[in-house]
Design a protein around this motif. Structure first.
Motif, PDB file in Angstrom:
ATOM      1  N   GLN A  84      21.807   4.580 -26.561  1.00 34.90           N
ATOM      2  CA  GLN A  84      21.119   3.300 -26.423  1.00 34.90           C
ATOM      3  C   GLN A  84      22.006   2.200 -27.014  1.00 34.90           C
ATOM      4  OE1 GLN A  84      18.190   3.079 -24.858  1.00 34.90           O
ATOM      5  NE2 GLN A  84      18.257   5.306 -24.604  1.00 34.90           N
ATOM      6  N   ASP A  85      21.753   0.971 -26.633  1.00 40.87           N
ATOM      7  CA  ASP A  85      22.432  -0.165 -27.264  1.00 40.87           C
ATOM      8  C   ASP A  85      22.042  -0.190 -28.736  1.00 40.87           C
ATOM      9  OD1 ASP A  85      23.179  -0.728 -24.755  1.00 40.87           O
ATOM     10  OD2 ASP A  85      22.525  -2.814 -24.759  1.00 40.87           O
ATOM     11  N   SER A  87      26.740  -2.450 -29.790  1.00 44.14           N
ATOM     12  CA  SER A  87      27.461  -1.410 -29.049  1.00 44.14           C
ATOM     13  C   SER A  87      26.647  -1.071 -27.810  1.00 44.14           C
ATOM     14  CB  SER A  87      27.648  -0.164 -29.918  1.00 44.14           C
ATOM     15  OG  SER A  87      26.412   0.435 -30.167  1.00 44.14           O
ATOM     16  N   THR A  88      27.336  -0.941 -26.699  1.00 42.14           N
ATOM     17  CA  THR A  88      26.690  -0.608 -25.430  1.00 42.14           C
ATOM     18  C   THR A  88      27.402   0.606 -24.849  1.00 42.14           C
ATOM     19  OG1 THR A  88      26.450  -2.971 -25.105  1.00 42.14           O
ATOM     20  CG2 THR A  88      26.034  -1.593 -23.186  1.00 42.14           C
ATOM     21  N   PRO A  89      26.677   1.644 -24.515  1.00 43.03           N
ATOM     22  CA  PRO A  89      27.361   2.850 -23.998  1.00 43.03           C
ATOM     23  C   PRO A  89      28.035   2.566 -22.664  1.00 43.03           C
ATOM     24  CG  PRO A  89      24.986   3.067 -23.806  1.00 43.03           C
ATOM     25  CD  PRO A  89      25.214   1.811 -24.564  1.00 43.03           C
ATOM     26  N   PRO A  90      29.201   3.169 -22.466  1.00 39.60           N
ATOM     27  CA  PRO A  90      29.839   3.010 -21.153  1.00 39.60           C
ATOM     28  C   PRO A  90      28.945   3.633 -20.090  1.00 39.60           C
ATOM     29  CG  PRO A  90      31.282   4.153 -22.714  1.00 39.60           C
ATOM     30  CD  PRO A  90      29.943   4.066 -23.348  1.00 39.60           C
ATOM     31  N   PRO A  91      29.039   3.148 -18.849  1.00 39.90           N
ATOM     32  CA  PRO A  91      28.157   3.683 -17.802  1.00 39.90           C
ATOM     33  C   PRO A  91      28.297   5.206 -17.693  1.00 39.90           C
ATOM     34  CG  PRO A  91      29.551   1.904 -16.959  1.00 39.90           C
ATOM     35  CD  PRO A  91      29.990   2.164 -18.355  1.00 39.90           C
ATOM     36  N   SER A  92      27.188   5.825 -17.481  1.00 44.70           N
ATOM     37  CA  SER A  92      27.078   7.281 -17.252  1.00 44.70           C
ATOM     38  C   SER A  92      27.636   8.148 -18.376  1.00 44.70           C
ATOM     39  CB  SER A  92      27.743   7.682 -15.921  1.00 44.70           C
ATOM     40  OG  SER A  92      29.141   7.570 -16.023  1.00 44.70           O
ATOM     41  N   LEU A  93      27.606   7.654 -19.621  1.00 46.01           N
ATOM     42  CA  LEU A  93      28.025   8.511 -20.740  1.00 46.01           C
ATOM     43  C   LEU A  93      26.767   9.078 -21.394  1.00 46.01           C
ATOM     44  CD1 LEU A  93      30.440   9.421 -22.667  1.00 46.01           C
ATOM     45  CD2 LEU A  93      29.591   7.640 -24.170  1.00 46.01           C
ATOM     46  N   ASP A 137      36.560   4.402 -24.068  1.00 48.72           N
ATOM     47  CA  ASP A 137      36.945   5.730 -24.563  1.00 48.72           C
ATOM     48  C   ASP A 137      36.661   5.906 -26.051  1.00 48.72           C
ATOM     49  OD1 ASP A 137      37.788   6.283 -22.093  1.00 48.72           O
ATOM     50  OD2 ASP A 137      39.948   6.086 -22.498  1.00 48.72           O
ATOM     51  N   ASP A 138      36.665   4.794 -26.793  1.00 46.95           N
ATOM     52  CA  ASP A 138      36.454   4.866 -28.245  1.00 46.95           C
ATOM     53  C   ASP A 138      34.978   4.802 -28.625  1.00 46.95           C
ATOM     54  OD1 ASP A 138      39.145   4.923 -28.423  1.00 46.95           O
ATOM     55  OD2 ASP A 138      39.423   2.993 -29.406  1.00 46.95           O
ATOM     56  N   TYR A 139      34.119   4.703 -27.613  1.00 49.59           N
ATOM     57  CA  TYR A 139      32.713   4.400 -27.895  1.00 49.59           C
ATOM     58  C   TYR A 139      32.075   5.331 -28.931  1.00 49.59           C
ATOM     59  CZ  TYR A 139      27.698   4.029 -27.261  1.00 49.59           C
ATOM     60  OH  TYR A 139      26.357   3.906 -27.492  1.00 49.59           O
ATOM     61  N   GLU A 140      32.149   6.633 -28.663  1.00 48.65           N
ATOM     62  CA  GLU A 140      31.429   7.574 -29.543  1.00 48.65           C
ATOM     63  C   GLU A 140      31.986   7.548 -30.962  1.00 48.65           C
ATOM     64  OE1 GLU A 140      31.842  10.915 -26.844  1.00 48.65           O
ATOM     65  OE2 GLU A 140      29.677  11.190 -26.998  1.00 48.65           O
ATOM     66  N   GLU A 141      33.321   7.497 -31.080  1.00 53.38           N
ATOM     67  CA  GLU A 141      33.914   7.472 -32.426  1.00 53.38           C
ATOM     68  C   GLU A 141      33.591   6.162 -33.138  1.00 53.38           C
ATOM     69  OE1 GLU A 141      38.009   9.565 -32.602  1.00 53.38           O
ATOM     70  OE2 GLU A 141      37.604   9.084 -30.514  1.00 53.38           O
ATOM     71  N   ASN A 142      33.565   5.083 -32.361  1.00 52.78           N
ATOM     72  CA  ASN A 142      33.227   3.794 -32.954  1.00 52.78           C
ATOM     73  C   ASN A 142      31.813   3.784 -33.536  1.00 52.78           C
ATOM     74  OD1 ASN A 142      35.591   2.422 -32.658  1.00 52.78           O
ATOM     75  ND2 ASN A 142      35.071   1.528 -30.676  1.00 52.78           N
ATOM     76  N   SER A 188      37.752  -3.084 -18.353  1.00 56.26           N
ATOM     77  CA  SER A 188      36.355  -3.226 -17.924  1.00 56.26           C
ATOM     78  C   SER A 188      35.444  -2.445 -18.866  1.00 56.26           C
ATOM     79  CB  SER A 188      36.200  -2.713 -16.492  1.00 56.26           C
ATOM     80  OG  SER A 188      36.641  -1.383 -16.453  1.00 56.26           O
ATOM     81  N   HIS A 189      34.191  -2.752 -18.810  1.00 55.60           N
ATOM     82  CA  HIS A 189      33.134  -2.117 -19.597  1.00 55.60           C
ATOM     83  C   HIS A 189      33.437  -2.021 -21.087  1.00 55.60           C
ATOM     84  CE1 HIS A 189      31.303  -1.142 -15.856  1.00 55.60           C
ATOM     85  NE2 HIS A 189      32.317  -0.401 -15.465  1.00 55.60           N
ATOM     86  N   PRO A 190      33.674  -3.145 -21.780  1.00 53.38           N
ATOM     87  CA  PRO A 190      33.866  -3.044 -23.228  1.00 53.38           C
ATOM     88  C   PRO A 190      32.589  -2.484 -23.852  1.00 53.38           C
ATOM     89  CG  PRO A 190      33.557  -5.330 -22.575  1.00 53.38           C
ATOM     90  CD  PRO A 190      33.647  -4.535 -21.305  1.00 53.38           C
ATOM     91  N   CYS A 191      32.767  -1.584 -24.806  1.00 52.50           N
ATOM     92  CA  CYS A 191      31.559  -0.952 -25.357  1.00 52.50           C
ATOM     93  C   CYS A 191      31.047  -1.708 -26.580  1.00 52.50           C
ATOM     94  CB  CYS A 191      31.821   0.512 -25.665  1.00 52.50           C
ATOM     95  SG  CYS A 191      32.974   0.784 -26.993  1.00 52.50           S
ATOM     96  N   LEU A 192      31.766  -2.770 -27.002  1.00 53.38           N
ATOM     97  CA  LEU A 192      31.297  -3.567 -28.136  1.00 53.38           C
ATOM     98  C   LEU A 192      31.289  -5.037 -27.754  1.00 53.38           C
ATOM     99  CD1 LEU A 192      33.351  -1.867 -30.968  1.00 53.38           C
ATOM    100  CD2 LEU A 192      30.944  -1.544 -30.494  1.00 53.38           C
TER     101      LEU A 192
END
Ligand SMILES: Nc1ncnc2c1ncn2[C@@H]1O[C@H](COP(=O)(O)OP(=O)(O)OP(=O)(O)O)[C@@H](O)[C@H]1O
Length: 854
Positions: free
Chosen positions: A77-78, A62-68, A418-423, A48-52
């Protein structure tokens, strides 16, 4: 040229305004520079919640995961990133190869250099993209590259003709030395072929562009950059387990950086090359981390070098001239970078932590180099020194950035939250890298000079006609036939003495004539030989051409067969699906039919219900009409009692709504108000209905037991108590009252005393709102204990009947009380008893009697 190389759907190069820093977009041929190309590949993700998310074939969001939140508490921001091309999860390994790598193979066969590297965080699919697995669907870029290369090159020389010096150059051995080396190689023997290679998929595509005037061979090398040292994965230390450490040097003459003395293995086909790669893989440092169980702990660089030299101009057996300056080398480096990783996510300690530190550092230096390059290019001068030397990785790439070849990056990203920020870091860097411009490798292969040119080039590869030339020139021309034709004809001449001039003269003539004949023959023969030579070469050319054509057609046939078998399989699959769909369709149809039937039945049932309802409504209406007029018995009483009726009428309205049923219709009807208005005689008002009711009464079953009836025949002692507010029900069972029965609406105490029988017609509502009529007979109401009660009429639900007995008992009590004090109970009081059944009193009958109800 392979269709995919030219006709592939490459992502549109981002337009000028797409780059934030205003770099000029890719315009090949205008300024002889080329943008660093970046392709983005998304790993399949089903959580769920793919960040890309892929927006189109060039754009990722890229979309931030909820509440990050950011570390500073701000919110992400996107953001949208643009690349030369974006591969989505459904893009196959084949598609990735065709789009991002096959043109680099073409570069290679055309004598140009390229660098292709995968970049991304750990576990994002870099190794999968580069190497993949042996199946057709999962074979990665590297094995496909090797296949396509060997499908596309011609004129391969035997092994050991070329050899690497270890200093970024090659030399050519003499024929004899080459033979010796080959012999040595053969003596080393064959080793077992790797299982993965036996079962592996072979890519059949080929690219054009190979220059047929060159003889060639292929060398591969495999090195890794581990903890900022270069290691030769194809050579081990004495322990046989540790790869040899190597230095990275700069070849100023060639303008190239290279790994000094790196082992280069000459390979004659893709399988051998792959075998070498797999051998090196065994040496490569791979570790099990939390984020990837086969995590690459080093940057690996697999280099394919195509070494070429011009065909000899002589018609000797094909062998390159031993002139190293005429050797041309092109290379393709396939680099699988180790993934960046955050220690707090991997929980690495010890060696793993140190490795991660070095990986991250080298990637950071790569990033810095690209940023500085970009800055310098933007200003058009060397504003800042590019720190290539800060890391072995960037040192090795330096010559590419300096313009000795094409650079392409495949950035791999996993859309998991989980990879959002590094991505974000990876994508940012990758996008900005596209702004870096690299000088186009404009080297051209030197032309062969004199000899065969395009005009007289046979329509077959050089290796074919070189072979015939050699064979025709060296074998045919020296054959016995030619010698035999050239040999002079001889005749026996006997010269008698030294003065035998006649014979000598004759001999001279014969020889002269024969010489002339021989010359003519020789000329004819030479002519014929030339003809034959031409014919032979043409025939050989046609034969080879046809052989090539056959080969090509065989390949096409095989491809078509494969295609047909794929289509057949698909066809079968489609048929299977169609069958199962047909079955499902039949089931749906049956279900549909059932539903239609059910619907029809429901409609019928509804119709019947409606009809029933209508008839019930009519019946109720009739009933309501009946209820809304004064009861005939009340009317009759009104006649007898005159003014009493009004009083009774007044006592009734408090009842409000009454639900009644006589024919089991459950409908509420309002009974308020109209009862007192009826003044017409019953017959007049109800006509036949009233008559009918009376008829029914006349013919009804007797209400009393004949046993008791016999006793009371002579006296008129029956009190027929019919309260004033009775609802005429028109019921089938009606009591047949004895003649002379006294009908009263409110019995007096004196009536009761004189009566031998007392009959009460009582009505009340049962729990369902039905009007229940009870007829109660009580013998000798003044004497308790000798009573006998019978009930006739309609079934009365148990509980609702209690109130009847309550009332009845109450009535008796009141009567007894009245007689005891010698007073008459007033009619009004008696009326209260019946009209207010809320008075609670113990019934004057035992439980058995009560249970007689049915
Ligand atoms: N496109 C893909 N399709 C199917 N599986 C994939 C894909 N990309 C990655 N994988 C799977 O994900 C896992 C991790 O991939 P891989 O080892 O290639 O990551 P990596 O980026 O090389 O990681 P590291 O930097 O740690 O070496 C592997 O099991 C691989 O098979």
């Amino acid at each position: 040229m392979a269709s995919n190389a030219q006709g592939r759907k490459r992502g549109a190069t981002p337009s000028r305004d797409r780059f934030r820093d205003g770099n000029v977009p890719n315009k090949r041929g205008v300024d002889d520079t080329d943008n660093l190309e970046v392709f983005c590949r998304m790993t399949p993700y089903s959580g769920s919640h793919p960040c890309l998310e892929i927006i189109d074939e060039n754009t990722v969001r890229s979309t931030p995961p909820p509440s990050l939140n950011k570390r500073d508490g701000g919110t992400y921001q996107d953001r949208v990133y643009e690349f030369n091309h974006v591969f989505d999860e459904s893009d196959t390994q084949q598609a990735v190869f065709q789009t991002s790598a096959i043109d680099l193979v073409q570069n290679l066969v055309r004598g140009k250099n390229s660098l292709l590297f995968t970049y991304g965080i750990t576990g994002s699919g870099k190794t999968y993209t580069m190497t993949g697995k042996p199946t057709e669907q999962e074979t990665g870029i590297l094995p496909r590259t090797l296949d396509v290369l060997f499908n596309s090159i011609e004129n391969k020389v035997d092994k050991c003709v070329f050899y690497p010096t270890g200093k970024n150059s090659y030399e050519i051995r003499s024929r004899v030395l080459a033979n010796v080396e080959r012999f040595k190689l053969a003596k080393q023997g064959q080793h077992n072929v790797n299982k993965d290679i036996e079962i592996r998929f072979n890519e059949r595509a080929r690219v054009d562009g190979y220059n047929d005037d060159y003889l060639c061979t292929v060398f591969v090398s495999y090195v890794e950059i581990y903890n900022n040292y270069a290691y030769d994965l194809l050579a081990t230390e004495a322990d046989g387990r540790t790869p040899k450490k190597r230095d990275i040097r700069q070849d100023t003459a060639a303008g190239q950086t290279f790994v000094e003395n790196a082992t280069e293995i000459e390979v004659s086909n893709a399988d051998e090359a792959l075998e070498t790669f797999l051998k090196g893989e065994e040496m490569r440092r791979v570790g099990d981390t939390i984020l990837n169980k086969d995590s690459s702990r080093s940057h690996s660089v697999f280099t394919i070098r195509l070494v070429m030299a011009l065909y000899p101009t002589s018609s000797d057996l094909p062998y390159p001239e031993q002139d190293p300056t005429k050797i041309v080398v092109s290379q393709l480096s396939l680099v699988d970078l180790a993934g960046s990783e955050r220690a707090k996510r991997t929980f690495n300690v010890g060696d793993r932590l140190a490795e991660a530190g070095n990986i991250n550092k080298s990637l950071m230096v790569l990033r810095q180099c690209i940023e500085k390059l970009r800055k310098n290019q933007k200003h058009g001068s060397l504003v800042e020194t590019v720190p290539y030397r800060d890391s072995k990785l960037t040192m090795l790439f330096k010559n590419y950035f300096d313009g000795s070849g094409k650079i392409r990056m495949i950035v791999c990203v996993n859309p998991k939250p989980d990879d959002y920020e590094e991505n974000l870091n990876v994508l940012c860097f990758a996008e900005e890298s596209q702004a870096v411009r690299v000088a186009v490798d404009s080297r051209k292969l030197p032309s062969p000079g004199a000899g065969i040119n395009d005009a007289n080039r046979p329509p077959v590869p050089r290796r074919f006609f070189s072979r015939w030339n050699y064979e025709v020139d060296t074998v045919l021309k020296n054959s016995d036939i030619v010698q035999m034709i050239k040999s002079p004809l001889t005749e026996n001449f006997i010269i008698d003495d030294m003065y035998d001039e006649g014979t000598v003269e004759h001999l001279k003539e014969v020889y002269t004539r024969r010489k002339q004949e021989n010359e003519i023959n020789q000329r004819n023969m030479d002519y014929a030989l030339d003809e034959f030579d031409l014919l032979l070469r043409n025939t050989l050319c046609v034969a080879d051409f046809n052989a090539l054509r056959v080969e090509e057609l065989t390949r096409e046939k095989e491809a078509t067969e494969r295609f047909i078998s794929t289509l057949t399989a698909e066809n079968k699959q489609i048929k299977r699906e169609m069958n199962s769909m047909a079955i499902r369709l039949r089931e749906y149809e049956i279900e549909d039919d059932n539903q239609v039937l059910m619907e029809h039945q429901l409609r019928q049932g509804r119709k019947k219900d409606q009809e029933k309802f209508r008839s019930n409504v009519e019946a109720l209406k009739t009933l309501q009409d009946l209820c809304n007029v004064q009861s005939p018995s009340v009317a009759a009483l009104a006649k007898n009692f005159g003014g009493h009726q009004d009083g009774n009428e007044k006592a009734a309205p408090g009842r409000g709504k009454v639900t009644t049923t006589t024919t089991r219709v459950h409908t509420q009807i309002t009974m308020s108000g109209q009862r007192g208005r009826e003044t017409e005689p019953r017959e007049q008002k109800y006509g036949n209905a009233a008559k009918q009711e009376e008829g029914i009464l006349a013919n009804a079953v007797p209400y009393f037991n004949p046993k008791y009836g016999r006793r009371s025949k002579s006296a008129t002692r029956v009190i027929d108590h019919q309260p004033a507010n009775r609802v005429p029900t028109g019921t089938v069972m009606q009591p047949n009252m004895p003649h002379g029965a006294k009908r009263v609406t409110q019995p007096r105490t004196s009536d009761l005393r004189q009566a031998s029988d007392y009959i009460l017609t009582h009505q009340e509502l049962d729990r369902r709102g039905n009007v229940a009529t009870s007829i109660l007979k009580y013998l000798d109401p003044t004497r308790r204990g000798t009573t006998a009660i019978h009930q006739y009429g309609f079934p009365v639900p148990g509980s609702s009947a209690v109130s009847v007995w309550d009332m009845y008992g109450h009535l008796l009590d009141r009567c007894e009380q009245a007689s005891a004090i010698g007073e008459e109970t007033s009619t009004d009081n008696m009326s209260d008893v019946f009209d207010t059944p809320s008075v609670k009193h113990e019934p004057a009958l035992d439980q058995d009697k009560f249970n007689m109800r049915f």
